[in-house]
Design a protein around this motif. Structure first.
Motif, PDB file in Angstrom:
ATOM      1  N   ARG A  13      26.395  76.425 -15.303  1.00  0.00           N
ATOM      2  CA  ARG A  13      26.279  77.867 -15.144  1.00  0.00           C
ATOM      3  C   ARG A  13      25.925  78.429 -16.518  1.00  0.00           C
ATOM      4  NH1 ARG A  13      29.349  79.730 -10.109  1.00  0.00           N
ATOM      5  NH2 ARG A  13      29.984  77.776  -9.140  1.00  0.00           N
TER       6      ARG A  13
ATOM      7  N   ARG B  62      22.664  82.666  -8.498  1.00  0.00           N
ATOM      8  CA  ARG B  62      24.114  82.559  -8.282  1.00  0.00           C
ATOM      9  C   ARG B  62      24.889  81.952  -9.440  1.00  0.00           C
ATOM     10  NH1 ARG B  62      24.437  78.667  -3.042  1.00  0.00           N
ATOM     11  NH2 ARG B  62      26.613  78.367  -3.552  1.00  0.00           N
ATOM     12  N   HIS B  63      24.237  81.145 -10.270  1.00  0.00           N
ATOM     13  CA  HIS B  63      24.954  80.520 -11.382  1.00  0.00           C
ATOM     14  C   HIS B  63      24.707  81.203 -12.729  1.00  0.00           C
ATOM     15  CE1 HIS B  63      25.507  76.492  -9.048  1.00  0.00           C
ATOM     16  NE2 HIS B  63      26.250  77.457  -8.595  1.00  0.00           N
TER      17      HIS B  63
ATOM     18  N   GLN C  76      25.264  91.207  -9.039  1.00  0.00           N
ATOM     19  CA  GLN C  76      26.029  89.973  -8.797  1.00  0.00           C
ATOM     20  C   GLN C  76      26.247  89.196 -10.099  1.00  0.00           C
ATOM     21  OE1 GLN C  76      23.487  88.423  -5.641  1.00  0.00           O
ATOM     22  NE2 GLN C  76      25.151  88.631  -4.144  1.00  0.00           N
TER      23      GLN C  76
ATOM     24  N   LEU D  76      30.323  89.114  -9.318  1.00  0.00           N
ATOM     25  CA  LEU D  76      30.747  87.933  -8.562  1.00  0.00           C
ATOM     26  C   LEU D  76      30.422  86.616  -9.257  1.00  0.00           C
ATOM     27  CD1 LEU D  76      31.976  86.898  -5.863  1.00  0.00           C
ATOM     28  CD2 LEU D  76      29.640  86.784  -4.982  1.00  0.00           C
ATOM     29  N   ASN D  77      29.205  86.497  -9.776  1.00  0.00           N
ATOM     30  CA  ASN D  77      28.815  85.229 -10.403  1.00  0.00           C
ATOM     31  C   ASN D  77      29.743  84.887 -11.566  1.00  0.00           C
ATOM     32  OD1 ASN D  77      26.752  85.703  -8.635  1.00  0.00           O
ATOM     33  ND2 ASN D  77      25.090  85.556 -10.119  1.00  0.00           N
TER      34      ASN D  77
ATOM     35  N   GLU E 211      33.100  83.757 -10.161  1.00  0.00           N
ATOM     36  CA  GLU E 211      33.015  82.410  -9.597  1.00  0.00           C
ATOM     37  C   GLU E 211      32.893  81.356 -10.697  1.00  0.00           C
ATOM     38  OE1 GLU E 211      30.082  82.219  -6.455  1.00  0.00           O
ATOM     39  OE2 GLU E 211      31.317  83.436  -5.115  1.00  0.00           O
TER      40      GLU E 211
ATOM     41  N   ASP F  14      37.438  84.338  -8.482  1.00  0.00           N
ATOM     42  CA  ASP F  14      36.827  85.302  -7.584  1.00  0.00           C
ATOM     43  C   ASP F  14      37.822  85.821  -6.561  1.00  0.00           C
ATOM     44  OD1 ASP F  14      36.166  82.440  -7.196  1.00  0.00           O
ATOM     45  OD2 ASP F  14      35.595  83.090  -5.193  1.00  0.00           O
TER      46      ASP F  14
ATOM     47  N   ARG G 187      25.762  82.067   0.572  1.00  0.00           N
ATOM     48  CA  ARG G 187      26.498  81.310  -0.448  1.00  0.00           C
ATOM     49  C   ARG G 187      27.955  81.051  -0.114  1.00  0.00           C
ATOM     50  NH1 ARG G 187      26.097  85.278  -5.633  1.00  0.00           N
ATOM     51  NH2 ARG G 187      27.758  84.061  -6.542  1.00  0.00           N
TER      52      ARG G 187
ATOM     53  N   ARG H  56      36.230  74.691  -5.173  1.00  0.00           N
ATOM     54  CA  ARG H  56      36.248  74.670  -6.636  1.00  0.00           C
ATOM     55  C   ARG H  56      36.165  73.248  -7.204  1.00  0.00           C
ATOM     56  NH1 ARG H  56      40.544  79.767  -7.291  1.00  0.00           N
ATOM     57  NH2 ARG H  56      39.088  81.262  -6.475  1.00  0.00           N
TER      58      ARG H  56
END
Lengths: 644, 644
Positions: A285, A314-315, A353, A357-358, A361, A366, B314, B364
């Motif tokens: 990430r 997303r990462h 995001q 959120l990203n 996570e 999250d 996702r 996770r």
């Protein structure tokens, strides 16, 4: 076959200790969440009742357009809040009771509170309270900081104190634990906090800690058992590990090797588009990094992985790393990243995001932050146009804290103990004679090694100067821009002072001083004459740390930084003005550096290998050191003796 | 201010215990990863060296088209593997050494190994080894199972044994820990394993454990401290909690309340499109569930959240929950879900992410599985056309294990101990007289409560029957479809047997028996006469568990299930054939149930409230029980006495 405590499986040592402890901790505290501000059982129960309609909410937002980062949708709806948590989203009219605070969003988008995944708040010189006050109106409700600069001065104790006091704020301060403190441990200088492996691992177990940060490629490549143990500890605790940052040499091989070693993310990402893509493809990430004006600005390059290479976002999240009070005052914080990402052509929902959120996570929290969903902290921003992304209202931990760019609640002055507030410890008052550099009585001139400023790369080079000697004392040469530089040890009151020569700073008169100097953070004094240096040092000690400019025994300008000698509890605008004023003052006495004190903070000491240019020699409280051989040496390379 | 062990912060009890333990565990074992098969320091070091080009790979895949689930891209490239881990992706030709196994993917897509996020493998009746053998050729390389059925028979010990033996397989068996075992604890029946809260929390600390499963809405709504403690324990360990499944009543209020309580995901999702959307919007992660043919098939409805509501995928993954050997043999496993999702209009990359990365992120453990990236287990599938999604080669944990739907390596028969293999414990041989139901000597007929099969809902009703009495013994009435049903306690060899009457099964002759019966898993015998019931029971005991049909003292058909009386180490095809043959045999003796033994497994006992229809009364090893009052009662409601 019924299981009971006589079952041999119960006596397996390691696991049973863990389970006993888990049970114990939660039995005693009834806490159900990690993080700076925890949810206890009563709060949990209340939050459920509000969702079920059995009890009114404490605050309800009506008439919003929810930006649901979990589904990627936007739709009309409200939010019901119970204490500091979200209870329910969507249709929440029935949650309004007699004593419920009702906030009309007037159709604004409701965006989750923003997250900075990596920041050293020490670089803003603001206390955590004033930092929170500065960024909350911009929409930041969570930051991941490692506070290792504080640790270098106070040890674990001071970090814990800041974290504890931080809990009183409507703001969440999570910790990433710096992998090595000091970053390049050295016997050649004195620091206030030297962290053992066990101490760092202990920090990692704190509920606020979400992972390790600041691992370097050389550390990883060393494969030392220390590193293996530390990464393994993070895995065991369900936390993550930061790895190579910035431009990686031989990325095709080094990036996968680092990931094999257990690296999960890169707090700066790779600064090149190609490198950033490589990290993402290798399962890391990454952050898009947009530091302060004089730090890294890499979002433009990094954004191309999305806009040109079309990878999924997303990462990817956002970080600032280092920024100044001026940066925050002028452009904002993570809201600036969201705007910049949109400017680069990333769609607003993805950009949001990344900022929410990203990031949550990435750190596997999250369940606590990163979305406007039940059970999460009630961190909600009102934004009228997503493309513009201007935060006009901030709700943090269930309270409206800011409107139209200004705080609407006051944050009390933090009451820190002497651990944080009395960190400039000198053995005695400094005297002008402390700043004399002696050589042979009969010397006429000496050729001496110097420290040469190289602001362009935030580093230094080495040079040599020929200086005159008077009665065995080497004299600075202001006309040739060779001035005195001294380090006075300030952590243990040892009385140790070392003096040398520096050039490239332009100083024409007086002296300047600072207690911000990575990683040692001793008292750094630079001056044209010993008297002003002693005066500057004593004044800084009186202020319990800070930055100062003096001339002819008078203070020209000062920024008191009484919190560990690096931060002050003053508001961001005032701090920005002080920094600006100080630059002006320094310019008046000849110092033309663009960001003088920031530059000086990386100018001295034994810290090496962190990406900026360094020479072979530098000055520490212990003397003139050879960074290569890690020895203290004499800087004088030649003496021209008087033939009497 | 240097930190040392005298620092008072060191003595803070809870944290220091945890840190001591973390340090200790890793110092002793040098393990760096969670999961069934761990990476030790030497493996880590080798994996890094392969990435760096300092050492050849053990296996290299060339000429593939990588499906990179992290970025959502596909691109040409290979994979270099070191032992059971991926070292490098992309350009890997330089990783080939003299002894490297080279596999040419011939341009096929390289897809990460698939993950089933929730399965009770007990329902397949296959040993873990034969299950792995059945699903590896289909592309499944990781499953999350809770093994609570095994636990109900053997306690923690048996679960641990299966997990330990599972480590020898090229397959990863993760655990989700069942929140309550038995699911509805009752004093009214005997089970082999009753798990205390501490025992369950202990399981959760195992490295293979990734979270809790099977929490129900009533449990959550009870807000009991037990529940709070257990969820808190998961948070503390960085693990997750499963929550409401299937159709939730009043979803608008109940779903957010459950999320407030700490629920992270739903292993079945909500079966309706609207409910599924509600869960996702509330920040839950959900599964698309496609169980076996006679279980739940909800993917069609659930997929509409993507195809119609356009939510991002996702937070969605796949699960089977329960499926039979026939299901696997006929349609596959998670590969079937991927195909079904694509059929429903979901793009192949998203469908693959649901089966891989999304599942890993849910738990996770995306550092260990879910993508073809360095450091992860080397689980790689070759697929020629993504739309078709037919797995033609499976690499699992660094070895080619299957090609063209067949295993290419053999998996050794597991050698389990008596804990798992000798679980049918009767006090003595069963006798026909054990199955006589007595009443008053002078009774002519009795009116008695019965258990009535209701296969449609996988449940039962209650009824009443008038039965003749001969010398004080109540007689079954085969012509009226009222037969004998008995439960023989098999966990503690107590010798306890209870007998009653059942109808709706159609049995015309002989007797049938099974040791699979949720949650008690005692020996269930159903028969037209006491002799055949005794014979059937003794035969099952001889087989150490299984399913049987007998008539006139002869075995008509049998499925030995010697592993805890529920599973056998036979291959999936043979098992499917045996199940089919058994159905045929049962049909021949009049039992017309579509899935007779599966139905019977939910027919008896004190388990209630799990979503299928139940009557008020049922039979357990302790007698005829009133599930409402939780008391043992007499089933005879009226006696018609002989007037002699």
């Amino acid at each position: 076959m019924f299981l009971n405590s006589a079952d041999p499986l119960y006596t397996e040592p390691a696991d049973s200790r863990l389970i006993r402890e888990s049970v114990e901790i939660y039995r005693n505290t009834k806490e159900i969440d990690v993080g700076s501000n925890r949810l206890n059982f009563d709060e949990l129960s209340t939050a459920m009742d509000v969702a079920l309609g059995k009890r009114p909410a404490s605050l309800v937002v009506l008439n919003g357009e929810i930006v649901n980062v979990c589904t990627g949708e936007t739709y009309a709806g409200g939010v019901a809040i119970s204490g500091n948590r979200i209870s329910k989203i969507g249709n929440v009219k029935q949650c309004v009771g007699e004593r419920t605070v009702v906030v009309d969003a007037e159709g604004a988008y409701l965006v989750p509170g923003l997250i900075d995944t990596h920041i050293h708040i020490e670089s803003t010189m603001l206390s955590m309270t004033r930092f929170a006050e500065a960024v909350l109106p911009r929409g930041t409700t969570s930051v991941m900081c490692d506070l290792h600069e504080v640790g270098l001065i106070t040890g674990l104790r001071g970090i814990r104190e800041i974290v504890e006091k931080g809990r009183e704020l409507p703001f969440k301060e999570w910790l990433t634990v710096c992998f090595e403190v000091p970053m390049t441990p050295s016997k050649l200088e004195t620091v206030g906090g030297h962290f053992s492996k066990a101490a760092l691992m202990k920090m990692l177990t704190w509920p606020e800690a979400v992972g390790w940060d600041e691992l370097s490629v050389p550390m990883l490549m060393s494969k030392s058992m220390d590193i293996v143990d530390k990464i393994a500890c993070a895995r065991k605790l369900g936390k993550v590990t930061d790895g190579p940052c910035g431009i990686v040499e031989d990325p095709d091989r080094v990036i996968p090797a680092c990931v094999c070693a257990g690296v999960d993310y890169s707090h700066e990402g790779e600064w090149t588009t190609k490198g950033e893509l490589e990290m993402l493809r290798n399962g890391m990430r990454v952050n898009f990094i947009e530091g302060g004006n004089v730090w890294m600005q890499n979002l433009k390059n990094q954004a191309k992985v999305i806009t040109e290479h079309r990878v999924q976002a997303r990462h990817i999240s956002f970080a600032t790393d280092d920024l100044s009070a001026e940066d925050i005052a002028e452009r904002g914080h993570i809201d600036h990243h969201v705007r910049r990402a949109i400017e680069e052509g990333i769609d607003p929902i993805s950009a949001i995001q990344m900022g929410t959120l990203n990031a949550a996570e990435l750190f596997r929290i999250d369940h606590a932050i990163g979305s406007i969903t039940p059970g999460r902290y009630a961190d909600i921003l009102f934004v009228r146009r997503l493309e513009e992304f201007k935060v006009h209202t901030t709700i943090s931990m269930g309270r409206v804290v800011a409107k139209n760019g200004k705080m609407v609640i006051g944050l009390a002055k933090p009451r820190y103990t002497s651990v944080l507030m009395e960190t400039v410890k000198l053995k005695r008052k400094l005297k002008p004679s402390d700043f004399l550099v002696r050589t042979k009585k009969n010397a006429r001139t000496v050729r001496i090694q110097t420290l040469v400023s190289n602001e362009e790369v935030r580093g230094f080079r080495n040079g040599e100067a020929v200086l005159e000697v008077e009665n065995g004392t080497i004299l600075p040469s202001v006309q040739n821009d060779v001035v005195l530089i001294a380090i006075a040890e300030r952590h243990t009151a040892s009385g140790r002072i070392s003096v040398g020569f520096a050039s490239g700073l332009g100083l024409k008169m007086g002296a300047i001083g600072t207690t911000v100097a990575h990683d040692h953070h001793n008292l750094v004094l630079i001056g044209t004459n010993p008297s002003d240096m002693a005066f500057a040092g004593n004044e800084i000690a009186r202020m319990h740390g800070g930055q100062i400019a003096v001339a002819d025994g008078k203070v020209l300008d000062s920024i008191p930084l009484p919190i560990v000698g690096m931060m002050a509890d003053i508001d961001v605008q005032t701090m920005a003005a002080k920094v600006k004023s100080m630059k002006e003052t320094l310019r008046n006495i000849g110092c033309n550096l663009t960001h003088p004190f920031m530059h000086l903070s990386f100018f001295t000491g034994a810290l090496t290998g962190w990406g900026w240019e360094t020479g072979r020699y530098n000055i520490t409280d212990k003397g003139w050191v050879d960074l290569e051989s890690q020895k203290i040496i004499r800087p004088i390379v030649g003496v021209n003796e008087r033939t009497s």
